[in-house]
Design an enzyme around this catalytic site. Sequence first.
Site, mmCIF file in Angstrom:
data_model
loop_
_atom_site.group_PDB
_atom_site.id
_atom_site.type_symbol
_atom_site.label_atom_id
_atom_site.label_comp_id
_atom_site.label_asym_id
_atom_site.label_seq_id
_atom_site.Cartn_x
_atom_site.Cartn_y
_atom_site.Cartn_z
ATOM 1 N N PRO A 76 -20.455 8.022 9.392
ATOM 2 C CA PRO A 76 -19.775 7.716 8.142
ATOM 3 C C PRO A 76 -19.259 6.288 8.028
ATOM 4 C CG PRO A 76 -18.309 8.937 9.596
ATOM 5 C CD PRO A 76 -19.635 8.863 10.299
ATOM 6 N N GLY A 105 -17.531 4.317 10.875
ATOM 7 C CA GLY A 105 -16.496 3.831 11.805
ATOM 8 C C GLY A 105 -16.893 2.517 12.460
ATOM 9 N N LYS A 106 -18.129 2.466 12.997
ATOM 10 C CA LYS A 106 -18.564 1.235 13.679
ATOM 11 C C LYS A 106 -18.826 0.137 12.647
ATOM 12 C CE LYS A 106 -19.185 3.728 17.593
ATOM 13 N NZ LYS A 106 -18.917 5.039 16.975
ATOM 14 N N GLU A 116 -28.181 4.264 7.160
ATOM 15 C CA GLU A 116 -28.086 5.679 7.507
ATOM 16 C C GLU A 116 -29.304 6.398 6.934
ATOM 17 O OE1 GLU A 116 -26.252 7.853 9.353
ATOM 18 O OE2 GLU A 116 -27.533 9.418 8.498
ATOM 19 N N ARG A 172 -25.245 11.321 3.710
ATOM 20 C CA ARG A 172 -24.349 10.596 4.629
ATOM 21 C C ARG A 172 -24.305 9.108 4.273
ATOM 22 N NH1 ARG A 172 -22.528 13.017 9.183
ATOM 23 N NH2 ARG A 172 -22.670 11.143 10.447
ATOM 24 N N CYS A 209 -21.809 9.614 22.109
ATOM 25 C CA CYS A 209 -20.624 10.385 22.498
ATOM 26 C C CYS A 209 -21.078 11.554 23.368
ATOM 27 C CB CYS A 209 -19.825 10.834 21.282
ATOM 28 S SG CYS A 209 -20.769 11.860 20.154
HETATM 29 N N1 SAM Z 1 -21.906 5.132 13.881
HETATM 30 C C1 SAM Z 1 -21.251 6.183 13.149
HETATM 31 C C2 SAM Z 1 -19.774 5.910 13.070
HETATM 32 O O1 SAM Z 1 -19.256 5.170 13.926
HETATM 33 O O2 SAM Z 1 -19.126 6.373 12.128
HETATM 34 C C3 SAM Z 1 -21.562 7.548 13.741
HETATM 35 C C4 SAM Z 1 -23.014 7.790 13.888
HETATM 36 S S1 SAM Z 1 -23.470 9.380 14.441
HETATM 37 C C5 SAM Z 1 -23.077 9.309 16.114
HETATM 38 C C6 SAM Z 1 -25.213 9.264 14.441
HETATM 39 C C7 SAM Z 1 -25.850 9.063 13.084
HETATM 40 O O3 SAM Z 1 -27.280 9.021 13.264
HETATM 41 C C8 SAM Z 1 -25.597 10.188 12.077
HETATM 42 O O4 SAM Z 1 -25.060 9.657 10.903
HETATM 43 C C9 SAM Z 1 -26.966 10.791 11.830
HETATM 44 O O5 SAM Z 1 -27.165 11.190 10.492
HETATM 45 C C10 SAM Z 1 -27.908 9.661 12.181
HETATM 46 N N2 SAM Z 1 -29.261 10.140 12.584
HETATM 47 C C11 SAM Z 1 -29.678 11.401 12.818
HETATM 48 N N3 SAM Z 1 -30.972 11.423 13.144
HETATM 49 C C12 SAM Z 1 -31.394 10.151 13.118
HETATM 50 C C13 SAM Z 1 -32.649 9.525 13.346
HETATM 51 N N4 SAM Z 1 -33.724 10.232 13.693
HETATM 52 N N5 SAM Z 1 -32.722 8.190 13.220
HETATM 53 C C14 SAM Z 1 -31.629 7.465 12.891
HETATM 54 N N6 SAM Z 1 -30.423 8.007 12.667
HETATM 55 C C15 SAM Z 1 -30.295 9.315 12.772
#
Ligand code: SAM
Length: 446
Positions: free
Chosen positions: A112, A114-115, A133, A138, A230
């Site tokens: 969402p 944060g980074k 994203e 999202r 994580c």
């Molecule tokens: N960086 C975000 C933050 O700090 O708020 C959190 C990211 S979360 C750990 C991982 C993200 O990767 C999710 O938003 C997810 O929808 C996305 N994701 C899922 N599958 C993916 C894919 N195949 N390629 C790239 N991103 C993907």
Amino acid sequence: MPLPDQLLAHLAHVPGFRADFFTAVHAGQTPAPVSVRRHPRKGKTLFDGLAPVEWHQAGVYLAERPDFTLDPLFHAGAYYVQEASSMSLVQALNAAFGTERDIRVLDLCAAPGGKSTLIAEWLDGEGLLVANEVIRSRATVLKENLDRWGYANVVVSNNDPRQFAKLEGFFDAIVVDAPCSGSGMFRKDPETQKHWSPEAVTHCSLRQRRILEDVWPSLREDGFLIYSTCSYSEEENEGQVQELIASGAAECVVIPALESLPGIVSTGCGYRFYPDQIQGEGFFLAVLQRKAPANRTELKAKTPRKPITGQLSEWITESEAFSTLENHLGFTLFPYRQIGVLTPLLKHLHVLKCGILLGEQKGSRFSPDHELGLSVCLSALVPGIELSKDEALHYLKKESLPNRQSVNGTQLMRYQGRALGWGNALPNRINNGLPKSWRIRKEIDV
Ligand code: SAM
């Protein structure tokens, strides 16, 4: 909920893992801390006196979790609610770039936000952040959070990592906060345990490999890859990083600020955060520098600057650093120094946000956009109305307000000096300019 036995067995030999202490914190002995990161401009004096996050001074721990929806400052973007370990990204950026900021950063898995919000404040208006994203719903939340954070040097895209291969050697840094098996979040969100299995770890590690391979061509030679998850599983962390190092494509970069902090476990190439050893959740962070040569995407020559004119020029601080643009998103403010890089981005990516939307002319009246209202580029001299907390919450519920001060026309609605959005003052009321999708939906008692 007891931790899965297979997870404990899986972690038994992982560096820094201490089964007894780890199990104890997950058994509820130490609840997950609540932390927020203050916006460097909008949140300057907030939460003074609270314990800071050791690896990022903008972060502080709250004594308990309030209902953030009821705090207008949260809606103003004065702070971001973020798990503390994640804030260590700032030290990865410092290790890679020192004080240099005129760089292009891609945050590939960004929702969402944060980074991304952390990278935006670290850049502080210089260089460029592309926050991407892949999941559309999202990506909308990501855009909203970056609108709230208010920086103009930000592009939001909604693309699969594969689509970045066309931007060869384009980025100075790529942050991959990879989708993972999530074991690091078990204390904060025990529900995530239900989805954990050794098969999920393998599935995630294969997906992480694919994501890294897909995005690699868009990192320039000597550029930096910042990789995080994580998860505690080696396959998802050191395993990914070591594969790039072993192939000769990249070298490991030390993060000096984390080396010296007690409780953070350095594992050859990467840093582990365990909830029984630091005040934060499970996290892995590594920095690599690309050593393999990379092609470079050709950039178009800069187009002439289109200055901001009329009343808007008085509303934008340092307006000479920006140009206006007209594109599929509308009438936009964008840093002039970065304008040459927009052409390939708009050509190859599905762009949802590009700088700050300024607004549109409606008859004789210029109607400013919500993005502009929340922007850090907006001058404090813009006419506005200071709201009480109750009024601010009514505003955020998208209700009209009485015109107590008998002002007229466009007004910036502020709470404790921070902008919440626009209003249009008529003789008997103030019409609410908050976009419908931003309103507080939950029933609140004000
Ligand atoms: N960086 C975000 C933050 O700090 O708020 C959190 C990211 S979360 C750990 C991982 C993200 O990767 C999710 O938003 C997810 O929808 C996305 N994701 C899922 N599958 C993916 C894919 N195949 N390629 C790239 N991103 C993907």
